[in-house]
Design a protein around this motif. Structure first.
Motif, PDB file in Angstrom:
ATOM      1  N   THR A 135       0.832  -1.202   0.000  1.00  0.00           N
ATOM      2  CA  THR A 135       0.000   0.000   0.000  1.00  0.00           C
ATOM      3  C   THR A 135       0.869   1.255   0.000  1.00  0.00           C
ATOM      4  O   THR A 135       0.548   2.260  -0.596  1.00  0.00           O
ATOM      5  CB  THR A 135      -0.922   0.014   1.247  1.00  0.00           C
ATOM      6  N   ARG A 153       7.887  -2.718   2.676  1.00  0.00           N
ATOM      7  CA  ARG A 153       8.062  -2.850   4.120  1.00  0.00           C
ATOM      8  C   ARG A 153       8.410  -4.280   4.452  1.00  0.00           C
ATOM      9  O   ARG A 153       7.700  -5.202   4.053  1.00  0.00           O
ATOM     10  CB  ARG A 153       6.788  -2.456   4.870  1.00  0.00           C
ATOM     11  N   SER A 167       6.313   3.523   8.521  1.00  0.00           N
ATOM     12  CA  SER A 167       5.195   4.197   9.174  1.00  0.00           C
ATOM     13  C   SER A 167       5.089   3.845  10.653  1.00  0.00           C
ATOM     14  O   SER A 167       6.059   3.975  11.388  1.00  0.00           O
ATOM     15  CB  SER A 167       3.909   3.854   8.423  1.00  0.00           C
ATOM     16  N   ARG A 215       0.120  10.293  10.054  1.00  0.00           N
ATOM     17  CA  ARG A 215      -1.192   9.966  10.620  1.00  0.00           C
ATOM     18  C   ARG A 215      -1.507  10.858  11.811  1.00  0.00           C
ATOM     19  O   ARG A 215      -0.598  11.410  12.431  1.00  0.00           O
ATOM     20  CB  ARG A 215      -1.222   8.511  11.101  1.00  0.00           C
ATOM     21  N   GLU A 219      -8.644   9.319   5.060  1.00  0.00           N
ATOM     22  CA  GLU A 219      -8.791   7.871   5.133  1.00  0.00           C
ATOM     23  C   GLU A 219      -9.126   7.484   6.566  1.00  0.00           C
ATOM     24  O   GLU A 219      -8.671   8.126   7.519  1.00  0.00           O
ATOM     25  CB  GLU A 219      -7.487   7.188   4.728  1.00  0.00           C
ATOM     26  N   SER A 236      -7.907   5.239   8.131  1.00  0.00           N
ATOM     27  CA  SER A 236      -6.708   4.767   8.815  1.00  0.00           C
ATOM     28  C   SER A 236      -5.914   5.931   9.400  1.00  0.00           C
ATOM     29  O   SER A 236      -4.696   5.960   9.336  1.00  0.00           O
ATOM     30  CB  SER A 236      -5.845   3.971   7.842  1.00  0.00           C
ATOM     31  N   LYS A 276      -0.587  12.389   3.360  1.00  0.00           N
ATOM     32  CA  LYS A 276      -1.386  12.759   4.513  1.00  0.00           C
ATOM     33  C   LYS A 276      -0.462  13.406   5.541  1.00  0.00           C
ATOM     34  O   LYS A 276       0.760  13.233   5.455  1.00  0.00           O
ATOM     35  CB  LYS A 276      -2.126  11.559   5.074  1.00  0.00           C
ATOM     36  N   ARG A 336     -11.327  -6.221   3.608  1.00  0.00           N
ATOM     37  CA  ARG A 336     -10.140  -6.197   2.740  1.00  0.00           C
ATOM     38  C   ARG A 336      -8.920  -6.648   3.540  1.00  0.00           C
ATOM     39  O   ARG A 336      -8.924  -6.661   4.773  1.00  0.00           O
ATOM     40  CB  ARG A 336      -9.913  -4.849   2.060  1.00  0.00           C
ATOM     41  N   SER A 370      -5.036  -5.999   4.506  1.00  0.00           N
ATOM     42  CA  SER A 370      -4.098  -4.878   4.582  1.00  0.00           C
ATOM     43  C   SER A 370      -2.941  -5.082   3.612  1.00  0.00           C
ATOM     44  O   SER A 370      -2.514  -6.208   3.362  1.00  0.00           O
ATOM     45  CB  SER A 370      -3.562  -4.786   6.009  1.00  0.00           C
ATOM     46  N   GLY A 371      -2.433  -3.967   3.089  1.00  0.00           N
ATOM     47  CA  GLY A 371      -1.258  -4.020   2.223  1.00  0.00           C
ATOM     48  C   GLY A 371      -0.030  -3.464   2.911  1.00  0.00           C
ATOM     49  O   GLY A 371       0.934  -3.105   2.245  1.00  0.00           O
ATOM     50  N   THR A 372      -0.056  -3.366   4.238  1.00  0.00           N
ATOM     51  CA  THR A 372       1.095  -2.791   4.937  1.00  0.00           C
ATOM     52  C   THR A 372       1.705  -3.709   5.989  1.00  0.00           C
ATOM     53  O   THR A 372       2.737  -3.373   6.556  1.00  0.00           O
ATOM     54  CB  THR A 372       0.714  -1.475   5.645  1.00  0.00           C
ATOM     55  N   ARG A 374      -9.052  -6.652   7.585  1.00  0.00           N
ATOM     56  CA  ARG A 374      -9.724  -5.475   8.116  1.00  0.00           C
ATOM     57  C   ARG A 374     -11.202  -5.559   7.761  1.00  0.00           C
ATOM     58  O   ARG A 374     -11.552  -5.841   6.604  1.00  0.00           O
ATOM     59  CB  ARG A 374      -9.142  -4.195   7.523  1.00  0.00           C
TER      60      ARG A 374
HETATM   61  C1  G16 Z   1      -0.585   3.473   4.496  1.00  0.00           C
HETATM   62  C2  G16 Z   1      -1.134   4.208   3.331  1.00  0.00           C
HETATM   63  C3  G16 Z   1      -2.556   4.618   3.604  1.00  0.00           C
HETATM   64  C4  G16 Z   1      -3.391   3.426   3.996  1.00  0.00           C
HETATM   65  C5  G16 Z   1      -2.746   2.732   5.170  1.00  0.00           C
HETATM   66  C6  G16 Z   1      -3.425   1.442   5.571  1.00  0.00           C
HETATM   67  O1  G16 Z   1      -0.474   4.333   5.585  1.00  0.00           O
HETATM   68  O2  G16 Z   1      -0.372   5.363   3.064  1.00  0.00           O
HETATM   69  O3  G16 Z   1      -3.057   5.248   2.474  1.00  0.00           O
HETATM   70  O4  G16 Z   1      -4.679   3.808   4.328  1.00  0.00           O
HETATM   71  O5  G16 Z   1      -1.419   2.407   4.844  1.00  0.00           O
HETATM   72  O6  G16 Z   1      -3.278   0.542   4.556  1.00  0.00           O
HETATM   73  P1  G16 Z   1      -3.638  -0.978   4.760  1.00  0.00           P
HETATM   74  O7  G16 Z   1      -5.086  -0.996   5.190  1.00  0.00           O
HETATM   75  O8  G16 Z   1      -3.410  -1.581   3.422  1.00  0.00           O
HETATM   76  O9  G16 Z   1      -2.756  -1.529   5.860  1.00  0.00           O
HETATM   77  P2  G16 Z   1       0.898   4.450   6.366  1.00  0.00           P
HETATM   78  O10 G16 Z   1       0.629   5.511   7.392  1.00  0.00           O
HETATM   79  O11 G16 Z   1       1.123   3.085   6.941  1.00  0.00           O
HETATM   80  O12 G16 Z   1       1.886   4.829   5.318  1.00  0.00           O
END
Ligand code: G16
Length: 544
Positions: A18, A22, A113, A283, A364, A366, A377, A485, A487-489, A497
């Motif tokens: 996302t 990472r 992050s 955030r 968002e 999040s 953001k 969905r 998560s992509g992080t 989620r």
């Molecule tokens: C990142 C993205 C955001 C996203 C968040 C959560 O935030 O920049 O746009 O909303 O991840 O993503 P996911 O639901 O895929 O975990 P950050 O603050 O981690 O860079």
């Protein structure tokens, strides 16, 4: 100085998520791993030779090492100049600000992050383009493709460069300028908000606040802006000393991980306003005395009150929110007669809309809120926006949100996270939901009729690019929604989620606790998705 060509072989797991790549620190510590990814970024770009690159990160463990690696590689690959934050530091929004202000070609931001840091923690790296925003999907896809075929990278055989002393120095043909990581950003904030008015509120003797930097990057930014320029007392600022391991914490500003601040704000003599930011400063969490503002509601309140803030006095062009974010902002957009865009999760999807002037505010669920002032953001920006509103309206946070709900109705909202679950089980759950899809339409669960069910797909209105499989939405005929969905992080297993939302127009029913108000939908989500069965968990790890 001659550049050195190092022979390497591809790693097959360098697909950006996302927000960049990472991984665990130990993954990045494999020989050539970081270098491969950096070279893959450069290989995916065109005509960067002779250009300026911005570099900095959130200060987590491995940041200092990575800065030196990238400086050598930038020199060997032909950049003319790198602007690097002192100590290798730049918050994500400050990096975006610097890229835009100085017209840089792009930037590399070192951050995972809010993910925990330290030798056992996570590290991350992302590329931002010349508009200051996260690389769009076609660039991240190109980086990934490069990473799968890379066989050499370019570097220099030189000693480390001093990045702790401001000023310019040379590395081969590369000029390195070590910049103050805070100054440009602080100046931008001062141009958007009424600092005199906020200063007057803070020093009125009638207002108390707390800001928690969670031992991460926003510490120095908060000291300069909140303390030096706006006059808060030092005891207002919590955990403002950045640490390589974020003090062993999890700098995700939500009700679970920012528990130290939450305890202060829900005590009997709580301050009037509380806020926290995350690892890389993009955030935010907003709290009032005994009161939590969901990020979705925060976006709606900022939009409805933007005319009170100097930087937005001329009005806002439109609002964008990620699909799982509640529809509270839609109601404001409707009333203001402006466009509202629903995009996939990920700040990168806002970039085109912001560049085209179609939207001014974005948000968002999040804990991310921002505007066209940068292309990320921005945590402290949101805090200052709220402070500006409070300084103008001179009402409590809870009075502001209550009157907002009375005007627009309340979108009860909550996100349930099942972190680090088995990836196969989570994948099966999503597959099953996709398969069920349209067949759910018309079925009734606990009195709620399914109006639609789809796998969210987004066509960018500016460049026409299509992003599919962005989350399963199940909508009910009364406007309620459940969204699923992955998560992509995350860096371990999968994180499921579940986003729950219900609209309530009646003011006498708007003060209910959100979990109670959403109890029906929570049960329906379990019934449809069989969460327990697929995750092996009885309850979520984090509820926000
Ligand atoms: C990142 C993205 C955001 C996203 C968040 C959560 O935030 O920049 O746009 O909303 O991840 O993503 P996911 O639901 O895929 O975990 P950050 O603050 O981690 O860079």
């Amino acid at each position: 100085m001659n550049s050195l060509e190092v022979i390497t072989r591809p790693f097959l797991d360098q697909q950006p998520g996302t927000s960049g790549l990472r991984k665990k620190v130990e993954v990045f510590q494999q020989p050539h791993y970081l270098e491969n990814f950096v070279q893959s970024i450069f290989n995916s770009l065109e005509n960067y030779q002779g250009e300026v690159l911005v570099l900095g990160g959130d200060g987590r463990y491995y940041n200092r090492h990575a800065v030196q690696v990238i400086l050598r590689m930038a020199a060997a690959n032909g950049f003319a100049k790198v602007m690097v934050g002192r100590g290798g530091l730049l918050s994500t929004p400050a990096a975006s600000c610097v890229i835009r202000k100085y017209g840089a070609f792009g930037g590399i931001v070192l951050s995972a992050s809010h993910n925990p840091a330290g030798e056992q923690g996570d590290f991350g790296i992302k590329y931002n383009t010349g508009n200051g925003g996260p690389a769009p999907e076609h660039i991240t896809a190109a980086i990934y493709a490069e990473s799968r075929r890379i066989n050499r990278y370019l570097t220099l055989d030189t000693a480390d460069v001093d990045v702790d002393t401001p000023g310019c120095r040379q590395l081969g043909d590369l000029q390195i300028e070590v910049i103050d990581p805070v100054a440009d950003y602080a100046e931008l904030m001062q141009s958007l908000f009424d600092f005199d008015r906020i200063h007057a509120l803070i020093n009125s003797g009638l207002f108390r606040m707390r800001f928690d930097a969670m031992h991460a990057i926003t510490g120095p930014y908060a000291v300069e802006i909140l303390e030096n320029r706006l006059g808060v007392t030092p005891d207002t600022l919590m955990n403002c000393e950045p640490k390589e391991d974020f003090g062993g914490g999890h700098p995700d500003p939500n009700l679970v991980y920012a528990d130290e601040l939450v305890e202060v704000m829900f005590a009997s003599q709580a301050p009037d306003f509380g806020a926290a930011s995350d690892g890389d400063g993009d955030r935010n969490m907003i709290l009032g005395r005994n009161c939590f503002i969901t990020p979705s509601d925060s976006l709606a309140v900022l939009a409805a009150n933007a005319h009170l803030v100097p930087g937005y006095r001329q009005g806002i062009a439109g609002i964008a929110r990620s699909m799982p974010t509640s529809q509270a902002a839609d109601r404001v957009a409707d009333k203001l007669g402006i466009e509202l865009f629903e995009t996939p999760t990920g700040w990168k999807f806002f970039g085109n809309l912001l560049d085209a002037g179609r939207v001014t505010l974005c948000g968002e669920e999040s804990f991310g809120t921002g505007s066209n002032h940068v292309r990320e953001k921005d945590g402290l920006w949101a805090v200052l926006f709220w402070l500006n509103l409070l300084a103008v309206r001179r009402e409590s946070v809870s009075d502001i949100i209550t009157s907002h709900w009375q005007s627009y109705g309340r979108n009860f909202y909550s996100r349930h996270d099942y972190e680090a679950v088995d990836a196969d089980g989570a994948g099966q759950l999503m597959h099953r939901l996709r398969d069920l899809g349209p067949a759910l339409r018309g079925t009734i669960y606990a009195g709620h009729e399914v109006a639609f069910s789809d796998d969210f797909s987004y066509t960018d209105p500016i460049d026409g690019s299509v992003s599919e499989h962005q989350g399963v939405r199940i909508g009910f005929s009364d406007g309620s929604r459940v969204v699923f969905r992955l998560s992509g992080t995350g860096t371990a297993g999968a994180t499921l989620r579940i986003y729950l939302e219900r609209y309530e127009a009646d003011p006498s029913l708007q003060q209910l606790d959100a979990q109670r108000a959403l109890a029906d939908l929570i049960a329906i989500a379990e019934q449809i998705a069989q969460i327990r069965h697929h995750t092996g968990r009885d309850c979520p790890t984090v509820i926000t």
